[in-house]
Enzyme design. Structure first.
Site: not given
Ligand code: AMP
Length: 289
Positions: A38-39, A42, A155, A158, A191
């Protein structure tokens, strides 16, 4: 005092019990599907759920079915205890972290495929990816039965696939798209950014910069889109990106490529920097999100 950790649930049965208890109390529920590590991106989704007065449920599941055979499933960062601490600190309520066997029990045979929206952009470069995503997200939406589920515009393809899937399958959870959180130099948080070497990380800043300038030029009508996209490609290649999967301007809803601005459109890029595949997108009309 340190924040107490958010509870972790690993079985669908225990999840259902907790959701049912919240429902009896009249609570609203917000789901934030993630693959962990998580960042702030998220956490911005978590904060949106909390701001809506919802119990925030984060799912942490590195979904094997959305990775291709030569992709980074094995190397994908897994750091659950840090994730749980960050989530609790942000005020989140529940971590849904099923095992692969809980998610895909023996004999699992059902898949969800969204056509059309997955024909372009990442679709051809990641065969099977969006089917893996649509299937796991359909399961997550049915498992948690949230009022809203929050997805990043980072994304974007997605997000559109999930919106279509939830509509088509009459899943009553509202799908909310949240703007991309970026580093100070414009790089979208991801991530996968931890894979970048220090030198690659410096070069990565060229991606949002080239994108911003290309989107501005497209909005100003400085040249035909095809020409602007070729220039952007050349600039990314010169900055060390390659292979470049696509640099493309597409309709914001249908994701079909466009060569003019009659409807909202976005600029999309996917390109590799060393071993890391970066994707990003921004709207053409404003260049900040
Ligand atoms: P992931 O863990 O990469 O599958 O991402 C989980 C959710 O967090 C997805 O809906 C991503 O689009 C969202 N997400 C990832 N990076 C960011 C970001 N920089 N800003 C906003 N949402 C993000």
């Amino acid at each position: 005092m340190p924040t107490p950790p958010a509870p972790i649930i690993r079985s669908v049965a225990a999840l259902r019990e907790q959701i049912a208890a919240w429902r009896r109390d009249g609570a609203k529920i917000g789901l934030i599907p993630t693959m962990g590590a998580l960042h702030e991106g998220h956490l911005s989704l978590v904060r949106r759920a909390l701001a809506a007065g919802e119990r925030a449920v984060v799912s942490i599941f590195v979904n094997p079915t959305q990775f291709g055979p030569n992709e980074d499933f094995g190397a994908y960062p897994r750091r659950e205890s840090e994730d749980v601490a960050k989530f609790a600190e942000a005020g989140g309520h529940l971590v849904w972290a099923p095992t692969v066997d809980e998610m895909y029990p023996a004999g699992f045979a059902t898949h969800v495929a969204v056509t059309g929206l997955t024909d372009g952009l990442c679709g051809p470069f990641r065969p099977g990816h969006f089917q893996g995503v649509a299937t796991v997200v359909a399961k997550l939406l049915l498992q948690v039965q949230a009022d809203h589920a929050y997805f990043g515009q980072k994304d974007y393809q997605q997000l559109q696939v999930v919106i279509r899937m939830a509509r088509d399958l009459d899943i009553p959870t509202g799908i909310i798209g949240v703007p991309t959180v970026r580093e100070a130099d414009g790089l979208a948080l991801s991530s996968r950014n931890i894979y970048l070497s220090a030198e690659e990380r410096r070069a990565a800043a060229q991606l949002p910069r080239v994108m911003r300038e290309t989107a501005q030029a497209a909005f100003a009508g400085e040249a035909p889109f095809a020409h602007l996209l070729e220039t952007a490609r050349a600039r990314l290649a010169a900055a060390g990106f390659g292979p470049i999967d696509y640099v493309s301007i597409n309709d914001a809803e249908t994701l079909a490529p466009v060569d003019g601005l009659t409807r909202p459109a976005r600029l999309f890029v996917a390109a590799r920097l060393g071993k890391t595949r970066l994707i990003d997108n921004i709207p053409i009309e404003t260049t900040t999100a």
